[in-house]
Scaffold this motif. Structure first.
Motif, mmCIF file in Angstrom:
data_model
loop_
_atom_site.group_PDB
_atom_site.id
_atom_site.type_symbol
_atom_site.label_atom_id
_atom_site.label_comp_id
_atom_site.label_asym_id
_atom_site.label_seq_id
_atom_site.Cartn_x
_atom_site.Cartn_y
_atom_site.Cartn_z
ATOM 1 N N TYR A 26 -6.064 3.517 2.508
ATOM 2 C CA TYR A 26 -4.859 3.592 1.652
ATOM 3 C C TYR A 26 -5.627 2.918 0.422
ATOM 4 C CZ TYR A 26 -1.373 3.077 5.726
ATOM 5 O OH TYR A 26 -1.472 2.737 7.076
ATOM 6 N N ARG A 29 -6.380 6.609 -1.650
ATOM 7 C CA ARG A 29 -5.237 7.458 -1.639
ATOM 8 C C ARG A 29 -4.236 6.372 -2.848
ATOM 9 N NH1 ARG A 29 -2.883 11.547 1.026
ATOM 10 N NH2 ARG A 29 -0.967 10.906 0.046
ATOM 11 N N THR A 35 -5.749 11.599 -2.922
ATOM 12 C CA THR A 35 -5.454 11.360 -1.898
ATOM 13 C C THR A 35 -5.112 13.234 -1.434
ATOM 14 O OG1 THR A 35 -4.003 13.083 -4.184
ATOM 15 C CG2 THR A 35 -2.308 10.990 -3.138
ATOM 16 N N GLY A 36 -6.446 13.613 -1.403
ATOM 17 C CA GLY A 36 -7.072 14.233 -0.579
ATOM 18 C C GLY A 36 -7.249 14.199 0.787
ATOM 19 N N HIS A 38 -6.116 12.787 4.258
ATOM 20 C CA HIS A 38 -4.685 13.182 4.480
ATOM 21 C C HIS A 38 -4.603 11.968 5.562
ATOM 22 C CE1 HIS A 38 -4.112 16.865 3.273
ATOM 23 N NE2 HIS A 38 -3.829 16.587 2.276
ATOM 24 N N TYR A 39 -3.773 10.922 5.729
ATOM 25 C CA TYR A 39 -2.847 10.770 7.024
ATOM 26 C C TYR A 39 -2.309 11.229 8.310
ATOM 27 C CZ TYR A 39 -0.393 7.324 9.402
ATOM 28 O OH TYR A 39 -0.070 6.248 10.868
ATOM 29 N N TYR A 102 -3.821 21.058 6.278
ATOM 30 C CA TYR A 102 -3.148 19.302 5.953
ATOM 31 C C TYR A 102 -4.555 18.678 7.150
ATOM 32 C CZ TYR A 102 -1.062 15.171 6.249
ATOM 33 O OH TYR A 102 -0.889 13.434 5.736
ATOM 34 N N GLY B 176 -5.624 16.990 -3.556
ATOM 35 C CA GLY B 176 -4.135 16.549 -2.831
ATOM 36 C C GLY B 176 -3.138 17.423 -4.160
ATOM 37 N N PHE B 178 -0.706 18.956 -1.467
ATOM 38 C CA PHE B 178 0.598 17.879 -0.570
ATOM 39 C C PHE B 178 1.548 17.203 -0.807
ATOM 40 C CE2 PHE B 178 -2.114 19.329 2.582
ATOM 41 C CZ PHE B 178 -1.629 20.767 2.914
ATOM 42 N N HIS B 180 2.595 14.974 0.247
ATOM 43 C CA HIS B 180 2.739 13.417 1.006
ATOM 44 C C HIS B 180 1.526 13.019 -0.314
ATOM 45 C CE1 HIS B 180 3.474 16.165 4.377
ATOM 46 N NE2 HIS B 180 3.350 14.580 5.169
ATOM 47 N N ASP B 181 1.185 13.411 -1.114
ATOM 48 C CA ASP B 181 -0.144 12.959 -1.969
ATOM 49 C C ASP B 181 -0.240 12.889 -3.809
ATOM 50 O OD1 ASP B 181 -1.703 14.340 0.125
ATOM 51 O OD2 ASP B 181 -2.263 16.321 -0.577
ATOM 52 N N LEU B 183 2.030 11.144 -5.931
ATOM 53 C CA LEU B 183 2.501 9.350 -5.704
ATOM 54 C C LEU B 183 2.363 8.683 -7.332
ATOM 55 C CD1 LEU B 183 -0.607 8.280 -4.100
ATOM 56 C CD2 LEU B 183 1.112 8.403 -2.997
ATOM 57 N N HIS B 189 6.805 3.015 -1.225
ATOM 58 C CA HIS B 189 6.579 3.673 -0.130
ATOM 59 C C HIS B 189 7.910 2.851 0.898
ATOM 60 C CE1 HIS B 189 2.988 4.915 -0.530
ATOM 61 N NE2 HIS B 189 3.173 3.960 -2.026
ATOM 62 N N ASP B 232 3.777 -1.776 -1.722
ATOM 63 C CA ASP B 232 2.829 -2.012 -0.682
ATOM 64 C C ASP B 232 2.575 -0.307 0.490
ATOM 65 O OD1 ASP B 232 0.314 -2.246 1.160
ATOM 66 O OD2 ASP B 232 0.563 -4.455 0.804
ATOM 67 N N GLU B 233 1.909 0.346 0.801
ATOM 68 C CA GLU B 233 1.893 1.131 1.718
ATOM 69 C C GLU B 233 2.045 0.763 3.321
ATOM 70 O OE1 GLU B 233 0.550 5.096 1.734
ATOM 71 O OE2 GLU B 233 2.298 5.485 2.793
ATOM 72 N N GLN B 234 0.701 -0.252 2.929
ATOM 73 C CA GLN B 234 0.541 -0.958 4.346
ATOM 74 C C GLN B 234 1.106 -1.504 4.821
ATOM 75 O OE1 GLN B 234 -2.756 -3.522 5.165
ATOM 76 N NE2 GLN B 234 -3.172 -2.554 6.807
ATOM 77 N N ALA B 235 1.598 -2.583 3.873
ATOM 78 C CA ALA B 235 2.615 -3.675 4.245
ATOM 79 C C ALA B 235 4.160 -3.342 5.204
ATOM 80 C CB ALA B 235 3.002 -4.692 2.963
ATOM 81 N N GLU B 237 4.138 0.450 7.064
ATOM 82 C CA GLU B 237 3.737 0.614 7.860
ATOM 83 C C GLU B 237 3.791 -0.679 8.700
ATOM 84 O OE1 GLU B 237 2.936 3.845 8.412
ATOM 85 O OE2 GLU B 237 2.417 3.833 10.548
ATOM 86 N N ALA B 302 1.161 16.672 9.957
ATOM 87 C CA ALA B 302 1.776 15.564 8.817
ATOM 88 C C ALA B 302 2.529 14.725 9.476
ATOM 89 C CB ALA B 302 1.549 15.647 7.859
ATOM 90 N N PRO B 303 2.764 13.339 9.625
ATOM 91 C CA PRO B 303 4.033 13.113 9.848
ATOM 92 C C PRO B 303 5.300 13.332 8.191
ATOM 93 C CG PRO B 303 2.824 11.477 9.238
ATOM 94 C CD PRO B 303 1.564 12.242 9.230
ATOM 95 N N ARG B 378 9.114 7.112 -1.556
ATOM 96 C CA ARG B 378 8.556 7.885 -0.208
ATOM 97 C C ARG B 378 8.768 7.408 0.521
ATOM 98 N NH1 ARG B 378 3.768 7.718 1.207
ATOM 99 N NH2 ARG B 378 2.541 9.994 1.713
ATOM 100 N N ARG B 383 3.082 8.052 12.931
ATOM 101 C CA ARG B 383 2.617 9.725 13.842
ATOM 102 C C ARG B 383 3.548 9.218 15.029
ATOM 103 N NH1 ARG B 383 2.190 13.997 15.056
ATOM 104 N NH2 ARG B 383 0.705 14.173 12.679
#
Lengths: 153, 701
Positions: A26, A29, A35-36, A38-39, A102, B176, B178, B180-181, B183, B189, B232-235, B237, B302-303, B378, B383
């Protein structure tokens, strides 16, 4: 709760504020824009998030911030650029080693860790070094060839 | 002259949908097909550069843009080169002809005196200085293409047929690249609490506990759709991770243990169809066997992810789905917005191999964005959500019943197939986006259908033998109420059908005392089919094969994808002790005119590995409230140490039209593994996956 951490990322000194238990991915990224990395699963099962911490390949999805304080982290962005690629990136391009791509950033990292400790790995040593990685597109044989090619250069 | 306008041009006739002459002596070429790891956008750029006589660097591709590019439905069914390639070739050839006509006027010469390189005209070989970009404004590009200009002769190709490296791969190897990359600075999030199944009603959700555990996270709720949103992405998640334990649902699905197996399908309610010859009685011995394949997953690395922004009454959605135009229409329908108020744009995602969660994630993001205007949302699946809620590749059960003539050849062939539908893409009239089921007015239940036979069928795909057999028929039971949602997965029904069909060919050959290769060749009149089989047999040293039965096996198989796309023959060498070890895979394909040989080899190799993985390892498990194979430990796929050496060969046929090639190696690889294992063991295993457990059970019999 958040603390200040100093560490080196791709050769640069960085200072971030994060909770001790926050997984490194986290920070890489969302705070550092790298961001390379990856999750993929968050479970240490797929290897998409692999980075080097003090030259050891680790899963950034579970490795916490307090465990990387004052250490040195390398992500795929630290290898090279499109204009000046690392020999591994160059070899992957020459072999067209990938389909969706990916999984490749993590695989590049494990490949670097392998070549750093064993500059001439056999096919089976490469496969073993990549055991922590999954590739769903089936580019495995090309990826192994690319690492063999990078080893020769 | 092209006699027939390519279908994609008929739907998108205006030149300016396809081409734009831009500054810097470049041309923007648009396609409705998208890059999903198969290298198709690079291949299409080669066709455009070839027909426009440009350097590759002068072609700038625009892919999957609902507003600025053509509608070519989905990137599916190995049709991109056949559909979009044919369209781009025709449009570019005609544009070049229109520009040459203007150049002749400007330069006061005959068109025949003109040549063009990198967009610059020459008269009788002398540079004129006049370029496409000098002339482009004189032509009305809003006019419809007619498809009447002659494309280049294949013998003059400079770029088509070359292994041009992929541009996207270089990007992905150095940063990055994708969806996903991406931001954006203002992004929020988001994660979802998934409705366990259609009709499930959320009775209770402890929102306070979620907010305590995930500070700063907002909970959005609309009927049975629940989203967690925050900076906060982790929060966010964390909120999504604990939410299922804090939610109570009424009417969640209940799956009994047997429902995950293919043999559950027999006798279930079904919509029944028959194709081919009428019922045959006939004389001769009847050879019968039953084959099956369980539910399998796309299992993307990737999810699924999507971004959405609702601003000034306009919704923009970024997605890694396979069809941006159908996605726009479907999102507009669910949100009750005019289609003109929605834009969908493709960005790179991880390989999907068909209809996975990508489109569903796009609606999830859109639903949140319209509730929170002005911010990029986003949305990413977790998973376990990816494994639990993607539309699966359906289980299939196949009864083969073949009457054999006195020479041991098949005289009357029946394949009876049970399978849930293979296509529930949005707008296929039988599918909808997942979150639509959770909203206040869910869509009414729709009748599931399969792709029609003329497009290759779904459950019936490749069930009809390509061999010369006097009578054959397919009986298709389209099972209407499976325990999980199913949709398009690479090759649809072809993998199980070819696994069964080619197993029967080996069994019939053994029964007749013939060599499996010779037996097949005696029933194949198409020289291109014979060509790939003979070539693969030579590479695999087939004549040295031996009797088998000593734990080492060599098997081969053939199919022509959809019986109308690329031809592929595969040979596989295995050793079998307690489990199957792949030693070598050889693939030979004939795909007509080849645009990018290395790109095709990459697809043949990847298709072989993926086919091997489905055949040897994969099964979706389910019980109780849903799917239980929710991570890579419970849903294993083929690993690096298990992938053998692969040799993939493309037979170039520059005089023949291009044939869709992206999926052609998958099914014959599965079948060749089945045949190699039977050769090694002397016993055939009819049911996939060919796990250690099944090997051991068959050895004990």
């Amino acid at each position: 709760m958040a603390q200040t951490y100093r560490f080196t990322v791709n050769g640069e000194d960085r200072e971030v504020s994060a909770r001790p238990d926050l997984p490194l991915i986290y920070v890489l990224r969302n705070q550092l824009g790298l961001t390379g990395t990856h999750y993929g699963c968050g479970l240490e099962q797929c290897g998409a998030c692999m980075v080097l911490v003090d030259d050891e390949a680790v899963y950034a999805c579970t490795r916490t911030m307090d465990s990387v304080a004052n250490k040195s982290v390398l992500t795929m962005e630290g290898l090279g650029t499109r204009e000046a690629p690392h020999p591994l990136q160059q070899a992957f391009m020459e072999e067209q080693a990938g389909q969706c791509g990916y999984c490749l950033s993590g695989i590049l990292i494990s490949a670097k860790a392998l070549l750093d400790r064993n500059p001439n790995p056999s096919r089976s040593e490469i496969a073993t070094a990549l055991d922590g990685h999954l590739c769903r597109c089936g580019a495995h044989t090309r990826i192994i060839r690319a690492i063999e090619r990078a080893a020769r250069t | 002259m092209i006699n027939q306008l390519p279908a994609s041009v008929a739907i998108n006739p205006r030149f300016d949908t396809w081409l734009r002459f831009q500054a810097g002596r470049t041309v923007r070429v648009a396609t409705g097909k998208v890059e999903i790891g198969q290298g198709v956008v690079t291949a299409l750029s080669q066709i455009a550069a070839e027909e426009l006589a440009l350097d590759l660097a002068q072609v700038v591709m625009l892919s999957g843009d609902s507003d600025a590019g053509p509608n070519e439905r989905y990137t599916s069914s190995s049709l991109s080169i056949m559909d979009s390639g044919a369209a781009i070739r025709a449009v570019c050839a005609e544009a070049r002809a229109l520009l040459a006509a203007r150049a002749a006027l400007r330069l006061n010469c005959a068109v025949e005196q003109l040549t063009v390189a990198e967009g610059v005209f020459a008269v009788d070989g002398a540079a004129s200085g006049v370029t496409y970009w000098d002339l482009a404004d004189e032509i009305d590009w809003t006019q419809a293409a007619t498809g009447t200009a002659a494309p280049k002769d294949a013998k003059d190709y400079r770029i088509v047929g070359k292994s041009i490296p992929r541009d996207d791969l270089a990007e992905k190897l150095t940063g990055g690249a994708f969806i996903h990359d991406w931001l954006p600075d203002d992004l929020l999030h988001a994660r979802i609490l998934r409705q366990p199944g259609p009709g499930a009603v959320l009775q209770e959700l402890d929102e306070a506990a979620i907010k305590r555990a995930a500070g700063g996270t907002e909970v959005l709720r609309s009927a049975n759709f629940v989203a967690f949103v925050g900076a906060d992405e982790q929060a966010v998640e964390a909120a999504a991770a604990i939410a299922p334990g804090l939610a109570q649902w009424h009417g969640a699905p209940s799956i009994s243990p047997g429902q995950q197996e293919a043999d559950w399908l027999r006798g279930q309610a079904s919509d029944d169809r028959r194709y081919g010859a009428p019922d045959g009685a006939g004389a001769g011995d009847l050879v019968q066997a039953t084959f099956s394949r369980p539910y399998v997953a796309h299992a993307s690395m990737a999810p699924s992810c999507a971004l959405a922004l609702f601003r000034d009454d306009h919704l923009t959605v970024w997605s890694h789905g396979q069809g941006m135009h159908p996605l726009r229409l479907n999102i507009a329908k669910v949100l009750d917005l005019p289609e003109s108020a929605v834009t969908t744009r493709h960005m790179y995602g991880a390989g999907c191999y068909g209809h996975n969660g990508a489109d569903d994630a796009a609606l999830d993001a859109a639903l949140i964005a319209v509730r929170m205007p002005g911010r990029h949302i986003r949305l990413q699946w977790r998973r376990e959500e990816e494994f639990g809620f993607e539309p699966f590749g359906p289980a299939m059960l196949i009864d083969m019943s073949i009457r054999v003539d006195q020479d041991g050849k098949p005289a009357d062939w029946t394949a009876e197939i049970w399978s849930p539908t293979h296509v529930q893409r949005p707008l296929a009239d039988s599918g909808s986006l997942l979150a639509a089921e959770a909203l206040k007015s869910p869509p009414s239940a729709q009748i599931s259908d399969d792709p029609p036979e003329e497009r290759g069928g779904g459950g019936t795909r490749n069930a009809k033998p390509y061999y010369d057999i006097p009578n054959s028929r397919i009986i298709h039971h389209l099972v209407t109420d499976p325990p999980v949602r199913t949709s398009a997965l690479r090759t649809l029904g072809a993998l199980p059908n070819v696994f069964a069909l080619e197993a029967m060919m080996d069994e019939l050959a053994n029964r007749a005392g013939d060599d499996p290769l010779a037996y097949r060749l005696s029933l194949l009149s198409d020289p291109r089919a014979r060509g790939v089989l003979e070539a693969v047999a030579a590479r695999a040293k087939w004549p040295e094969r031996g009797p088998g039965g000593e734990s080492r096996g060599l098997g081969l198989a053939f199919s022509r994808y959809k019986n109308m796309a690329a031809y592929a023959a595969v040979a596989v060498a295995v050793s079998v002790d307690e489990e199957v070890r792949l030693k070598n895979i050889w693939v030979v394909a004939d795909a007509g005119l080849v645009i990018n040989p290395d790109g095709i080899r990459n697809q043949l190799e990847g298709g072989a590995v993926q086919g091997a993985s489905w055949t040897l390892k994969e099964q979706v498990t389910m019980q109780g409230a849903g799917v239980t194979s929710l991570d890579w430990d419970s849903y294993p796929i083929l690993r690096f140490a298990e992938v053998p050496e692969i040799e993939a060969v493309v037979m170039d046929q520059p005089g023949q039209p291009s044939l869709g090639v992206g999926e052609c190696s998958v099914a014959p690889t599965a079948a060749a593994i089945g045949n190699a294992v039977a050769h090694a063991l002397g016993i055939r295993i009819h049911h996939m996956p060919l796990t250690r457990q099944r090997i051991m059970a068959s050895l004990l019999r």
